[in-house]
Design an enzyme around this catalytic site. Structure first.
Site, PDB file in Angstrom:
ATOM      1  N   GLU A   1      12.193   6.950 -21.657  1.00  0.00           N
ATOM      2  CA  GLU A   1      11.909   8.059 -20.733  1.00  0.00           C
ATOM      3  C   GLU A   1      13.223   8.770 -20.344  1.00  0.00           C
ATOM      4  OE1 GLU A   1       9.329   6.987 -17.274  1.00  0.00           O
ATOM      5  OE2 GLU A   1      11.025   7.605 -16.055  1.00  0.00           O
TER       6      GLU A   1
ATOM      7  N   HIS B   1      10.412   1.254 -22.107  1.00  0.00           N
ATOM      8  CA  HIS B   1       9.665   2.499 -21.860  1.00  0.00           C
ATOM      9  C   HIS B   1      10.482   3.422 -20.961  1.00  0.00           C
ATOM     10  CE1 HIS B   1       7.317   4.926 -19.045  1.00  0.00           C
ATOM     11  NE2 HIS B   1       6.459   5.132 -20.031  1.00  0.00           N
ATOM     12  N   ASN B   2      11.003   2.870 -19.895  1.00  0.00           N
ATOM     13  CA  ASN B   2      11.766   3.698 -18.950  1.00  0.00           C
ATOM     14  C   ASN B   2      13.060   4.224 -19.575  1.00  0.00           C
ATOM     15  OD1 ASN B   2       9.767   2.890 -17.199  1.00  0.00           O
ATOM     16  ND2 ASN B   2      11.147   2.615 -15.481  1.00  0.00           N
TER      17      ASN B   2
ATOM     18  N   LEU C   1       0.819  -1.219   0.000  1.00  0.00           N
ATOM     19  CA  LEU C   1       0.000   0.000   0.000  1.00  0.00           C
ATOM     20  C   LEU C   1       0.854   1.272   0.000  1.00  0.00           C
ATOM     21  CD1 LEU C   1      -2.958  -1.047   2.299  1.00  0.00           C
ATOM     22  CD2 LEU C   1      -2.984  -0.694  -0.169  1.00  0.00           C
TER      23      LEU C   1
ATOM     24  N   LYS D   1       8.377  -2.601 -20.479  1.00  0.00           N
ATOM     25  CA  LYS D   1       8.327  -1.510 -19.502  1.00  0.00           C
ATOM     26  C   LYS D   1       9.733  -0.929 -19.282  1.00  0.00           C
ATOM     27  CE  LYS D   1       6.753   1.281 -16.277  1.00  0.00           C
ATOM     28  NZ  LYS D   1       7.846   1.787 -15.518  1.00  0.00           N
TER      29      LYS D   1
ATOM     30  N   ARG E   1      42.742  -5.402 -35.454  1.00  0.00           N
ATOM     31  CA  ARG E   1      42.503  -6.637 -34.679  1.00  0.00           C
ATOM     32  C   ARG E   1      43.289  -7.797 -35.269  1.00  0.00           C
ATOM     33  NH1 ARG E   1      37.553  -8.635 -35.051  1.00  0.00           N
ATOM     34  NH2 ARG E   1      37.555  -9.639 -33.015  1.00  0.00           N
TER      35      ARG E   1
ATOM     36  N   HIS F   1      42.848 -11.836 -35.460  1.00  0.00           N
ATOM     37  CA  HIS F   1      41.406 -12.040 -35.271  1.00  0.00           C
ATOM     38  C   HIS F   1      40.669 -12.242 -36.596  1.00  0.00           C
ATOM     39  CE1 HIS F   1      41.638 -11.457 -31.012  1.00  0.00           C
ATOM     40  NE2 HIS F   1      42.251 -10.294 -31.153  1.00  0.00           N
TER      41      HIS F   1
ATOM     42  N   LYS G   1       7.258  -2.051  -3.126  1.00  0.00           N
ATOM     43  CA  LYS G   1       8.090  -0.884  -3.420  1.00  0.00           C
ATOM     44  C   LYS G   1       9.558  -1.280  -3.415  1.00  0.00           C
ATOM     45  CE  LYS G   1       8.186   3.823  -2.021  1.00  0.00           C
ATOM     46  NZ  LYS G   1       8.820   4.401  -0.872  1.00  0.00           N
TER      47      LYS G   1
ATOM     48  N   VAL H   1       2.260   4.477  -2.434  1.00  0.00           N
ATOM     49  CA  VAL H   1       1.440   5.393  -3.244  1.00  0.00           C
ATOM     50  C   VAL H   1       0.812   4.705  -4.463  1.00  0.00           C
ATOM     51  CG1 VAL H   1       1.588   7.454  -4.671  1.00  0.00           C
ATOM     52  CG2 VAL H   1       2.742   7.387  -2.489  1.00  0.00           C
ATOM     53  N   MET H   2       1.626   3.960  -5.226  1.00  0.00           N
ATOM     54  CA  MET H   2       1.104   3.321  -6.447  1.00  0.00           C
ATOM     55  C   MET H   2       0.019   2.300  -6.096  1.00  0.00           C
ATOM     56  SD  MET H   2       2.510   4.525  -9.197  1.00  0.00           S
ATOM     57  CE  MET H   2       2.440   3.337 -10.529  1.00  0.00           C
TER      58      MET H   2
ATOM     59  N   ARG I   1       2.563  -5.380   4.528  1.00  0.00           N
ATOM     60  CA  ARG I   1       3.404  -6.024   5.547  1.00  0.00           C
ATOM     61  C   ARG I   1       3.325  -5.263   6.884  1.00  0.00           C
ATOM     62  NH1 ARG I   1       4.942 -11.031   4.856  1.00  0.00           N
ATOM     63  NH2 ARG I   1       6.278 -10.908   3.064  1.00  0.00           N
TER      64      ARG I   1
ATOM     65  N   ARG J   1      23.541  11.128 -16.312  1.00  0.00           N
ATOM     66  CA  ARG J   1      23.133  11.159 -14.893  1.00  0.00           C
ATOM     67  C   ARG J   1      24.342  10.856 -14.008  1.00  0.00           C
ATOM     68  NH1 ARG J   1      17.015   8.797 -13.925  1.00  0.00           N
ATOM     69  NH2 ARG J   1      16.077   9.652 -15.807  1.00  0.00           N
TER      70      ARG J   1
ATOM     71  N   SER K   1       2.833   2.125 -15.753  1.00  0.00           N
ATOM     72  CA  SER K   1       3.468   3.441 -15.865  1.00  0.00           C
ATOM     73  C   SER K   1       2.458   4.567 -15.703  1.00  0.00           C
ATOM     74  CB  SER K   1       4.149   3.598 -17.226  1.00  0.00           C
ATOM     75  OG  SER K   1       4.698   4.891 -17.317  1.00  0.00           O
TER      76      SER K   1
HETATM   77  C1  6PG Z   1       6.774   5.211 -14.869  1.00  0.00           C
HETATM   78  C2  6PG Z   1       8.192   5.525 -14.449  1.00  0.00           C
HETATM   79  C3  6PG Z   1       8.575   4.877 -13.175  1.00  0.00           C
HETATM   80  C4  6PG Z   1      10.027   5.041 -12.797  1.00  0.00           C
HETATM   81  C5  6PG Z   1      10.418   6.421 -12.485  1.00  0.00           C
HETATM   82  C6  6PG Z   1      11.789   6.576 -11.856  1.00  0.00           C
HETATM   83  O1  6PG Z   1       6.669   4.625 -15.936  1.00  0.00           O
HETATM   84  O2  6PG Z   1       5.815   5.546 -14.168  1.00  0.00           O
HETATM   85  O3  6PG Z   1       9.061   5.047 -15.430  1.00  0.00           O
HETATM   86  O4  6PG Z   1       8.296   3.515 -13.322  1.00  0.00           O
HETATM   87  O5  6PG Z   1      10.253   4.292 -11.670  1.00  0.00           O
HETATM   88  O6  6PG Z   1      10.337   7.209 -13.603  1.00  0.00           O
HETATM   89  O7  6PG Z   1      12.826   6.092 -12.626  1.00  0.00           O
HETATM   90  P1  6PG Z   1      14.321   6.514 -12.280  1.00  0.00           P
HETATM   91  O8  6PG Z   1      14.393   6.735 -10.801  1.00  0.00           O
HETATM   92  O9  6PG Z   1      15.198   5.390 -12.702  1.00  0.00           O
HETATM   93  O10 6PG Z   1      14.576   7.774 -13.029  1.00  0.00           O
END
Ligand code: 6PG
Length: 497
Positions: free
Chosen positions: A212, A208-209, A13, A205, A468, A474, A81, A15-16, A36, A310, A148
């Protein structure tokens, strides 16, 4: 009277989890919840929003109690989480699997054959592959699903990318498709559909990230050159991003970027973005995508560069030290400002197209490697709404794959070929200007290098092959003897010109 049974159980439980539960109940499903730390169950059920749901929502104080409250075949969704997500400045991976494995082990004796376990976290796909097979052998059906959209998405409609045991899909489909975001002219096409077997959903997924990460870095490149190369104020940046959001760049990430420039810190009254330490955190999905691209031998350079960007951002103190020692150009752009802003927009769009092209190439390569049947057009549609990378331009990607499901690279689709070709003059000028001014634009630059490499029939790898073969025997293949070889030359003793 027989005890009431619930449609689905959800453990976790945070946030998501809480928001998904409320979303499910809003769509007519009866949900039992467990956490838990059981005080969280009671606290959640005591909230006015949960109270308003009446008997459609119930709590459990143990996994066994949760299981006992469910209709058969039981469906239990885990929203565990990643408790060790690290804030900046460290960039470490979380030990992702232990918590989920422990819950699964606890659930197995409580479940019957045919019951379904769903993992809705950001799990490494190999764990999902492993768990699906393991549970299949026990007769338990497993789903690993990407979810997501953050808190708001979970509450109002996320994008969902389920994969795992195909027999589980019809059982959860009505719930997942009801709660997911909807797109299309009548807002009735769910951003949730079956992705494929075993770890396919979590792989998609992860991509996707990674995409992102690429989007965020490209937007940051644009921000940085507009701020430092042109000296735009936050108000001007707001206006630029507001304009861009009315064009082909219309997307959630551009929209929130626009709004970020309007927020002042309540404490100091200063623009909040200027008070935030420039050291990016990460939970690891971008890094996974990059690692897996290396394993597959596909060039996903945008996500890799974004992860590195990053990493170097997180080295705050070394950068501060180096900035006092190493020098470079410091000037600003002196040409037409309005024109340059438009060029940055074009650089952003063209780079974004390269980034998505790479993401889809990686998914296609992974599908071959791991034996999934991925439908790229459908994946683009799932990302059209609900998720963090939702954007109008995903419609174009869907069209491209509808026209040619085996499209080798998005850049070869007529729409995207034309878009990148018409942007490339501006794009080159932005990268050139950034290099001249000494402003880092890692995303724009790596995207342009990818574009130039991909469109080159010839690259200097002939020389790499010669090197090489010179130092390590090689071997190499020859352009004038196709189908023959491999060849080796004694580079030291051969006659030299
Ligand atoms: C989503 C996001 C999510 C992800 C965060 C943080 O699809 O809702 O991708 O799943 O956890 O964006 O990602 P980072 O902490 O690696 O930037």
């Amino acid at each position: 009277m027989a005890e009431k049974k619930y449609d689905i159980g959800l453990m976790g439980l945070a946030v998501m989890g809480q928001n998904l539960v409320l979303n499910m109940v809003d769509h007519g499903f009866d949900v039992a919840v467990f956490n838990r730390t059981t005080s969280k169950v009671d606290d959640f059920l005591a909230t006015p929003e949960a109270q308003a749901k009446g008997d459609k929502l119930t709590g459990a104080h143990s996994l066994a109690e949760l299981v006992s409250k469910l209709k058969s075949p039981r469906k239990i969704m885990l929203m565990i989480k990643s408790k060790d997500a690290v804030p900046a400045p460290e960039l470490k991976l979380y030990p992702e699997s232990a918590a989920v494995d422990a819950v699964i082990a606890e659930l197995i004796p409580l479940l019957d054959k045919g019951d379904v376990i769903i993992d809705g976290g950001n799990t490494q796909f190999k764990d999902t592959e492993r768990r699906t097979k393991y549970l299949q052998a026990l007769g338990i059906r497993y789903i690993g699903t990407g979810v997501s959209g953050g808190e708001e998405g979970a509450r109002r409609g996320p994008s969902m990318m389920p994969g795992g045991d195909p027999e589980a899909w019809p059982l959860v489909k009505p719930i997942f498709q009801a709660i997911s975001a909807k797109v299309g002219p009548n807002k009735d096409v769910p951003c949730c559909d079956w992705i494929g077997e075993r770890g396919a959903g979590h792989y998609v997924k992860m991509v996707h990230n990674g995409v992102e990460y690429g989007d965020m870095q490209l937007i940051s490149d644009a921000y940085w050159i507009l701020k430092n190369g042109l000296g735009l104020t936050n108000k001007e940046l707001y206006e630029v991003f507001a304009e861009w959001n009315k064009t082909e760049l219309d997307s959630y990430l551009v929209e929130i970027t626009r709004d970020i420039f309007t927020v002042d810190d309540p404490e100091t009254g200063k623009p909040l973005v200027d008070l935030i330490l420039d050291a990016a955190g990460a939970k690891g999905t971008g890094k996974w995508m990059s690692q897996l691209a290396l394993d597959l031998g596909v060039p996903s350079t945008l996500v890799t560069e974004a992860v590195y960007a990053r990493a170097i951002s997180a080295m705050k103190q070394p950068r501060v030290n180096a900035s006092a020692i190493l020098s470079g150009p410091t000037g600003q752009y002196t040409g037409d400002r309005k024109e340059f802003i438009d060029q940055v927009k074009q650089a952003l769009y063209a780079s974004k197209i390269c980034s998505y092209a790479q993401g889809f190439v990686q998914m296609q390569a992974a599908a071959k490697e791991y034996d999934w049947k991925l439908d790229c057009g459908r994946i683009a549609l799932l990302w059209r709404g609900g998720c963090i990378i939702r954007a109008v331009f995903l419609e174009r990607i869907k069209d491209a794959y509808d026209k040619d499901p085996n499209l080798e690279n998005l850049l070869l689709d007529p729409y995207f070929k034309n878009a990148v070709e018409s942007a490339q003059g501006a794009w080159r000028n932005v990268v050139k200007t950034a290099f001249e001014l000494g402003i880092p634009v890692p995303g724009f630059a790596t995207a342009l290098t990818y574009f130039d490499s991909y469109r080159s029939a010839n690259l200097p790898a002939n020389l790499i092959q010669a090197q090489r073969d010179y130092f390590g025997a090689h071997t190499y293949l020859r352009v004038d003897k196709p189908g023959e070889g491999p060849f080796h030359t004694d580079w030291i003793n051969v006659k030299k010109s």
